[in-house]
Write an enzyme that holds these catalytic residues in place. Structure first.
Site, mmCIF file in Angstrom:
data_model
loop_
_atom_site.group_PDB
_atom_site.id
_atom_site.type_symbol
_atom_site.label_atom_id
_atom_site.label_comp_id
_atom_site.label_asym_id
_atom_site.label_seq_id
_atom_site.Cartn_x
_atom_site.Cartn_y
_atom_site.Cartn_z
ATOM 1 N N GLY A 1 0.856 -1.280 0.035
ATOM 2 C CA GLY A 1 0.127 0.049 -0.178
ATOM 3 C C GLY A 1 0.639 1.371 -0.010
ATOM 4 N N SER A 2 0.312 2.280 -0.493
ATOM 5 C CA SER A 2 0.989 3.722 -0.393
ATOM 6 C C SER A 2 0.935 4.024 1.076
ATOM 7 C CB SER A 2 0.467 4.498 -1.511
ATOM 8 O OG SER A 2 0.717 4.074 -2.453
ATOM 9 N N GLY A 3 1.693 5.183 1.459
ATOM 10 C CA GLY A 3 1.479 5.653 2.817
ATOM 11 C C GLY A 3 2.875 5.426 3.495
ATOM 12 N N HIS A 4 3.603 4.646 3.120
ATOM 13 C CA HIS A 4 4.826 4.221 3.887
ATOM 14 C C HIS A 4 5.971 4.675 3.153
ATOM 15 C CE1 HIS A 4 1.951 1.213 5.455
ATOM 16 N NE2 HIS A 4 1.827 0.709 4.217
ATOM 17 N N LYS B 1 5.259 -7.988 2.327
ATOM 18 C CA LYS B 1 5.121 -7.769 3.676
ATOM 19 C C LYS B 1 3.980 -8.667 4.178
ATOM 20 C CE LYS B 1 4.529 -3.124 3.891
ATOM 21 N NZ LYS B 1 4.524 -2.777 2.260
ATOM 22 N N ASP C 1 -1.767 -8.341 1.139
ATOM 23 C CA ASP C 1 -0.771 -8.559 0.359
ATOM 24 C C ASP C 1 -0.186 -9.870 -0.103
ATOM 25 O OD1 ASP C 1 -0.593 -5.882 1.867
ATOM 26 O OD2 ASP C 1 1.125 -5.228 0.723
ATOM 27 N N HIS D 1 -0.036 0.621 9.530
ATOM 28 C CA HIS D 1 -1.571 1.026 8.760
ATOM 29 C C HIS D 1 -2.386 1.820 9.564
ATOM 30 C CE1 HIS D 1 0.373 -2.125 6.425
ATOM 31 N NE2 HIS D 1 0.015 -1.650 5.424
#
Ligand SMILES: Nc1ncnc2c1ncn2[C@@H]1O[C@H](COP(=O)(O)OP(=O)(O)O)[C@@H](O)[C@H]1O
Ligand SMILES: Nc1ncnc2c1ncn2[C@@H]1O[C@H](COP(=O)(O)OP(=O)(O)O)[C@@H](O)[C@H]1O
Ligand SMILES: [Mg+2]
Ligand SMILES: [Mg+2]
Ligand SMILES: [Mg+2]
Ligand SMILES: [Mg+2]
Lengths: 212, 331, 331, 212
Positions: C53-56, C104, C109, C218
């Protein structure tokens, strides 16, 4: 109660000032947060704690000038920011003008006028720019007038404290032209300058030390 | 106030302990609060020294190393370093070829660095000063303390550091630094206020739907408050404000720095960068080099600054030169 | 919600536009949402692909480049990438020597990467998977989805990437990745919640004097809520929690990653690192290598994670190997 | 009103579902923010918008199985996360079990049982783990019972929707053992599972499409 500035009074002044800063640092910081960067209280707190330690370590035969000079160099080397060099230079220059074991009111007023000159030279600010000068200048002028009129040190220092306090309050409607507050342009109006406030606190500390 | 600190008073000392532990390639003089290259002094090399209040990390300590600074002097949070500290840095790193100070234009910084320069002069060490004043949010007039030094500091330290590394003379190093200053303009927008540890609360209150436009890096409010808008519109205002004050014309190349103020995620900085690139392309400007990330921060402030430096072959070549520091590495 | 975005829906596309503009050394396939090395495919080289996911950020796109990943597939914010996207990355970078996925350990995922591996197999491309599950905050039992993959991902991508760069076989690359996973443990503490753009408000409410202990990346709350404490005490708990689950004994060397979760200033991360170094020294452990900064973030969450990887000569050598990516460069 | 699943009903089901997701995505996201990562609503919203576009583009002679299968593969390629592959596989497998132009209630129940099986195989969860299974299983069981008892599609789909809704509510007191909510351990108790909630929404959409 003394009518001259001697080593003891110089020490008492600085200790009283340090205690006042310790009591009011949050207020000074809050003023600085409004139109500056929110560190004026902690700057002076750190500085005056170091000043007390430094002057306590001086020899018993130090002159009042040595005491003030030591306080000044300590502020310069411990505070940083704008107020460190400004207050530090003021005290260093004032101290250098007080070589004798005691100084009368006239000598004290002259020395502080020289200290004010150092602040003006270093910072380039004039009365009305919304800086510590706005409290410093009227306080020195009050001392000079009181000396001319033959007032006691007690009376004179009380008048100086009042003049400084009035000067600090008078910064509220001003738009800053020097220091960080100048970045705010018109938004600096309506706030009391932190440095002018601490200058008033320092002159009040002198008056209290004289009376004590 | 929520911070990963021990006490507000020990922030700088504790951070220096961490920097010392994390970077064995640097010497951290915790007593004097100086971070310098472990291989200092380097005889014959001009020494580049900077410093300023803490709270702007990685500035300046993160830029100490080959190709950039020889030493950095961190002051207390948002408080310029003291002259003694700067003098200690000079003594530790002076290689006999002269010293150049990079000073961000704030009253306190200017005074403390100039007192330090006087002290160094008394020891026979000549110090030149490059004053960084890139922030167009402040009017550069006698009614202010002058423009603040912000993001351009990274550019100045990079190009001056590269030139110093090559053995240039002090006057040349200072002069390329000044050229970088003259070629740079910055402007910043804050979404939230910063909280100085010793103050314990945010420097200003900002409603959920408002931002501060034209902020500096010391938590002070900006020139005005404005509604929060989409990134595209915010960037348009920021770019246009800078261009209005810049001598850039279509066809020119720039170095662009999209800088996070401390609490803004990289995801958002890339969104901002994309908008900057699009806006500049519309104006016929080419981004020759860029940086996107947290370089000159303001504690936990959310927001960004944009710095545009007009590029020329010499500046680009110095920008590209190898650098090995904690926060910037290449070559 | 205060964010530098255009719309919650366009966050990923707008960020990809910025990444593409900022990094000409990478190829950004905005249609398929794949970031890959511009020189891909590299015939004969094992291909290392990750995503999530984006945001990391900078994970994973910031780690694409020589010495690390060949491609990264960013999903929507906090949402794993889709199989098509991963398949596009495989197709763009496969050099015929096999593909290794770094995944991950999250249900989504794992499923999406495994569907992608099936699709690749249908095209005759064999994919191996390294599953990263380092977060000791989660009990590794049939009562959970297993331990989450967090900070150790950077270590895995670094060492596996270095080995792949040297021409090792796919099985070797996967195996060193698995070794790094087995050698790594992480734990995180949050001071504030993250705000997912599409949700528009923080994932949880946290009073001014409380923190979440044992959070993931998250925005989910942690195992428990606790009072905010000085950095030293927080770090002691974090270190001790990790060590209780780690096979480390006095004299061992570790790679230590003090990672900011997105909104924590570097100044604070260095304070944390100083405390970590002190605590580990008390336990007789030596930090052989370290990273301090934002590497695996959680949008605008304030807080930090600590990852400790038990080091051995091979892992250290691969850790030190040259790498040229947006977020990690050396050599 | 139809008693068989044909292409039109399959399309109507998906469109009704998409509209319901559009209406309730914030609620689903809020449930996911409490015990997951706050994206379930936006995941399904993105997915079902793509589903509607994809099935609208299908040929007029598509079977209901083709429609559901297309919806499934679209979810897989557009959603990501856990729910994308799970819902996607469920619909793909269910679609594959519906090759004829129309399917009666028994065939529909069987196809959805196969879809449920795909979710269980992929995700490894059982009833009581606090996942979408907790709504999916009782809904399918209700369809099967209704088919056995000779109910109409209308009655059956209403019963299935009720069973799914009850199943979703019943996740509240459970401690999660699969998916992100399991990370919270005991703190997952007291919250309704977002996936179970969206499953209930999907069965309610079927009931509505049948009735319309
Ligand atoms: N040029 C100047 N001349 C005189 N006083 C100044 C000048 N600039 C700033 N000051 C004083 O310094 C005060 C701020 O001190 P402080 O907060 O300690 O330093 P800094 O501004 O560097 O954070 C101001 O309130 C003002 O009174
Ligand atoms: N292993 C599993 N089996 C069945 N359903 C699951 C499983 N893991 C998660 N889910 C369902 O997926 C839902 C979450 O979906 P979503 O939020 O879209 O994906 P993610 O968890 O990847 O963010 C959960 O509420 C749960 O119902
Ligand atoms: Mg200040
Ligand atoms: Mg300051
Ligand atoms: Mg998700
Ligand atoms: Mg989710």
């Amino acid at each position: 109660m003394r009518n001259d500035l001697d080593r003891e009074l110089a020490l008492a002044w600085l200790r009283t000032a340090a205690a006042a800063v310790e009591r009011q640092h949050e207020e000074l910081t809050a003023l600085d947060a409004a139109i500056g960067d929110g560190d004026h209280g902690s700057n002076l707190r750190r500085g005056f704690a170091a000043v007390v330690a430094a002057v306590d370590a001086l020899d018993a035969d130090a002159t009042p000038g040595t005491v003030l000079g030591k306080a000044g160099s300590t502020l310069i080397s411990k505070v940083g920011g704008a107020s460190g060099p400004l207050y530090g230079s003021a005290l260093r220059v004032a101290g250098a003008a007080l070589p004798a074991p005691t100084a009368d009111l006239t000598a004290l007023a002259e020395a502080l006028r020289a200290g004010l000159g150092a602040v003006q030279k270093l910072g380039g600010a004039a009365v009305g720019d919304k800086t510590m000068i706005d409290a410093f200048e009227p306080a020195v002028a009050a001392l000079e007038r009181a000396a001319f009129d033959g007032f006691t040190l007690r009376e004179a220092s009380a008048l100086a404290a009042e003049a400084a306090e009035a000067g600090a309050r008078a910064t509220i409607p001003l738009q800053a032209r020097k220091g960080r507050a100048s970045y705010l342009g018109p938004r600096s109006v309506g706030h009391q300058d932190p440095g002018a406030t601490s200058t008033a606190l320092l002159f009040r500390a002198l008056a209290e030390a004289v009376t004590a | 106030m929520k911070k990963l600190i021990n006490t507000p008073e020990s922030v700088l000392d504790d951070a220096l302990a961490g920097i010392a532990a994390a970077h064995p390639e640097l010497t951290v003089d915790r007593e004097n609060r100086v971070i310098h290259r472990a291989d200092a002094p380097r005889p014959g090399k001009v020494t580049l020294i900077s410093g300023g209040g803490s709270g702007h990390e990685p500035l300046h300590g993160g830029f100490v190393g080959p190709g950039m600074l020889d030493a950095a002097c961190p002051g207390e949070v948002f408080t310029s370093p003291v002259p003694d500290q700067l003098l200690a840095a000079v003594r530790a790193t002076d290689g006999g070829a002269g010293v150049v100070f990079v000073v961000k234009n704030y009253t306190g910084d200017v005074m403390n660095f100039s007192l330090a320069a006087e002290l160094a002069a008394e020891e026979g060490i000549e110090v030149r000063t490059v004053l960084v004043n890139d922030d167009v949010a402040v009017e550069d007039s006698t009614f202010t303390a002058g423009r603040r030094g912000t993001g351009a500091t990274v550019v100045v330290e990079k190009v001056a550091g590269a030139l110093a590394e090559r053995g240039a003379k002090a006057a040349e190093v200072a002069s390329v630094g000044e050229r970088a200053v003259a070629a740079s303009r910055s402007f910043a927008v804050a979404l939230t206020a910063a909280t100085v540890p010793a103050a314990g609360r945010p420097g200003f209150d900002l409603p959920e739907d408002e931002i501060e436009v034209g902020v500096g890096i010391h938590g002070e409010p900006g020139r005005r408050r404005a509604p929060l808008r989409p990134a595209r519109e915010l960037v348009a205002e920021v770019v246009d404000t800078i261009l209005a004050d810049h001598t850039l014309s279509a066809g020119d190349e720039v170095i662009a720095l999209v800088n996070g103020l401390g609490a803004t995620p990289l995801l958002e900085l890339y969104i901002v960068y994309g908008e900057v690139a699009a806006r500049l392309a519309e104006r016929g400007l080419t981004i020759a080099r860029n940086l996107v990330g947290n370089y000159v921060t303001s504690l936990d402030m959310a927001g960004f600054s944009l710095t545009l430096t007009k590029a020329d072959p010499e500046l680009l070549e110095l920008w590209d030169a190898p650098v090995h520091t904690a926060a910037l590495r290449r070559g």
